[in-house]
Design an enzyme around this catalytic site. Sequence first.
Site, PDB file in Angstrom:
ATOM      1  N   PRO A 273       0.818  -1.207   0.000  1.00  0.00           N
ATOM      2  CA  PRO A 273       0.000   0.000   0.000  1.00  0.00           C
ATOM      3  C   PRO A 273       0.854   1.260   0.000  1.00  0.00           C
ATOM      4  CG  PRO A 273       0.127  -0.906   2.220  1.00  0.00           C
ATOM      5  CD  PRO A 273       0.922  -1.831   1.323  1.00  0.00           C
ATOM      6  N   GLY A 274       0.500   2.209  -0.845  1.00  0.00           N
ATOM      7  CA  GLY A 274       1.118   3.537  -0.787  1.00  0.00           C
ATOM      8  C   GLY A 274       0.041   4.488  -0.296  1.00  0.00           C
ATOM      9  N   ARG A 275      -0.917   4.716  -1.191  1.00  0.00           N
ATOM     10  CA  ARG A 275      -2.023   5.627  -0.902  1.00  0.00           C
ATOM     11  C   ARG A 275      -2.736   5.296   0.417  1.00  0.00           C
ATOM     12  NH1 ARG A 275      -4.392   8.029  -5.080  1.00  0.00           N
ATOM     13  NH2 ARG A 275      -3.405   6.412  -6.326  1.00  0.00           N
ATOM     14  N   CYS A 342       0.212  29.166 -15.324  1.00  0.00           N
ATOM     15  CA  CYS A 342      -0.347  29.727 -16.548  1.00  0.00           C
ATOM     16  C   CYS A 342      -0.774  28.630 -17.505  1.00  0.00           C
ATOM     17  CB  CYS A 342       0.659  30.683 -17.178  1.00  0.00           C
ATOM     18  SG  CYS A 342       0.882  32.118 -16.113  1.00  0.00           S
TER      19      CYS A 342
HETATM   20  C1  LIG Z   1       2.673   2.475  -7.034  1.00  0.00           C
HETATM   21  C2  LIG Z   1       2.839   1.069  -6.651  1.00  0.00           C
HETATM   22  C3  LIG Z   1       2.206   0.578  -5.517  1.00  0.00           C
HETATM   23  C4  LIG Z   1       1.300   1.387  -4.624  1.00  0.00           C
HETATM   24  O1  LIG Z   1       0.154   1.859  -5.224  1.00  0.00           O
HETATM   25  P1  LIG Z   1      -0.934   2.591  -4.291  1.00  0.00           P
HETATM   26  O2  LIG Z   1      -2.038   2.859  -5.235  1.00  0.00           O
HETATM   27  O3  LIG Z   1      -0.332   3.841  -3.767  1.00  0.00           O
HETATM   28  O4  LIG Z   1      -1.292   1.643  -3.211  1.00  0.00           O
HETATM   29  C5  LIG Z   1       2.465  -0.734  -5.168  1.00  0.00           C
HETATM   30  N1  LIG Z   1       3.283  -1.522  -5.900  1.00  0.00           N
HETATM   31  C6  LIG Z   1       3.893  -1.081  -7.006  1.00  0.00           C
HETATM   32  C7  LIG Z   1       4.789  -1.980  -7.756  1.00  0.00           C
HETATM   33  C8  LIG Z   1       3.700   0.234  -7.421  1.00  0.00           C
HETATM   34  O5  LIG Z   1       4.297   0.665  -8.545  1.00  0.00           O
END
Ligand SMILES: *Cc1c(COP(=O)(O)O)cnc(C)c1O
Length: 419
Positions: A273-275, A342
């Site tokens: 997870p990132g988001r 702009c």
């Molecule tokens: C960007 C990415 C993620 C995370 O995606 P989220 O939408 O932020 O959870 C996980 N794995 C890989 C390989 C990614 O490129």
Amino acid sequence: MREFERIDDHMVIGGLRAVDLAEEYGTPVYVTDESAVRDNYRAIYGAFSRRMPTRINYACKANTNLAILRILEQEGSCIDAVSIGEVEACMRAGFSSDRILYTGVNVSNHELAALVNRNITINIDSLSELERLAEITSGAAVSFRMNPEVGAGYHEKVVTGARSTKFGVPKDRILDAYSRAVELGFRPVGLHAHIGAGVQVIEPFTRVTDVLVSVAQELESKLGIRLDFIDIGGGIGIPYRPEEGPMDLELLAEEVTSRVINGTSARQVAVEPGRYIIADTTVLLTTVVDLKETPDKWFAGVDAGFNTLVRPAFYGSYHHVAVANKFGLPGDVAYDVVGPICESGDHLAKERSLPRLEEGDLLAVYDAGAYGFSMSSQYNMRPKCREVLVRNGSSNLIRERESIDDLLRHDRIPSRLML
Ligand SMILES: *Cc1c(COP(=O)(O)O)cnc(C)c1O
């Protein structure tokens, strides 16, 4: 969408009034609530790890601020890195190399060598990358990113798992990739797929898990390879809109882990997870600098544009906007919230009903922690803004505002042009 405390019509973040933060640090500024980062990490780690051994690879491209990385290092997170720069940032934040999995696409030999140097496990994206890696090293643990032919996401630009995308080893070549890896002396330890971003439903995750499990079974029965981990990637969405609800993490974890446990001998599940971890921990505070009534629209001109937060302009993303110093008051005018860049596409929000605005009002743009600062730019020669961390009523600067000098530092004028 995170609920914020309200005191006397003021928005409060981590125990501090947004207007006081804006006064102390200036705007635009990203403000991150440390406890929210810790809560989110614990929620997702807990849901999966209660069911089977789990590795959370925080996808740090969402937000690579060193202080954020420190918090997640303390929590015990691991990392999904997509560039050598991200690897370097994470190592400087204290992550040991064994806690970083590198998943790049179109990786150069130069970058492969740098990864090998730092002892980073590589999640290989193509047969070309495998052969090129074999010229640099052997014996290393590797995993493969497979194109699972399962794609999902909130916008075509963020779907990564569909067959037509550039990502991953094609499904019909994945067994070849593993047998070739063994032939070259590598030690295959994992299998990975990543479907896309902002996925708000469980079904695509169960489908991709089914695909991963069936490939893991073939690896075991046909090649005798037993994997250490199955990595289902990231892409877990968050509710950006007030009417949306959060992902049911318990159900997601149950559906995924039961399949991995029953279908494979893998010891561990990995999730990236990132988001989910960082988006809702952070607001972007921006000041209303200009108000304009046109025959068609009312514009609220603010000091943050797509240089500061690109998601609305780039993906058409929705970010909730509130007036931090008129917090909770009813809306009475529909505004387009637009920035100083702009380009007519420079907007943060469209047609939002907000309390009647005055110059100097402070807007809070919600859920700005993921792909906010990390995708910001200096377009129009605007230095990147500050980032601030809040916790229990106190605040720390975690990134200084860039200066115009910072922006010009790398330009060179050939001497012949100085005559
Ligand atoms: C960007 C990415 C993620 C995370 O995606 P989220 O939408 O932020 O959870 C996980 N794995 C890989 C390989 C990614 O490129």
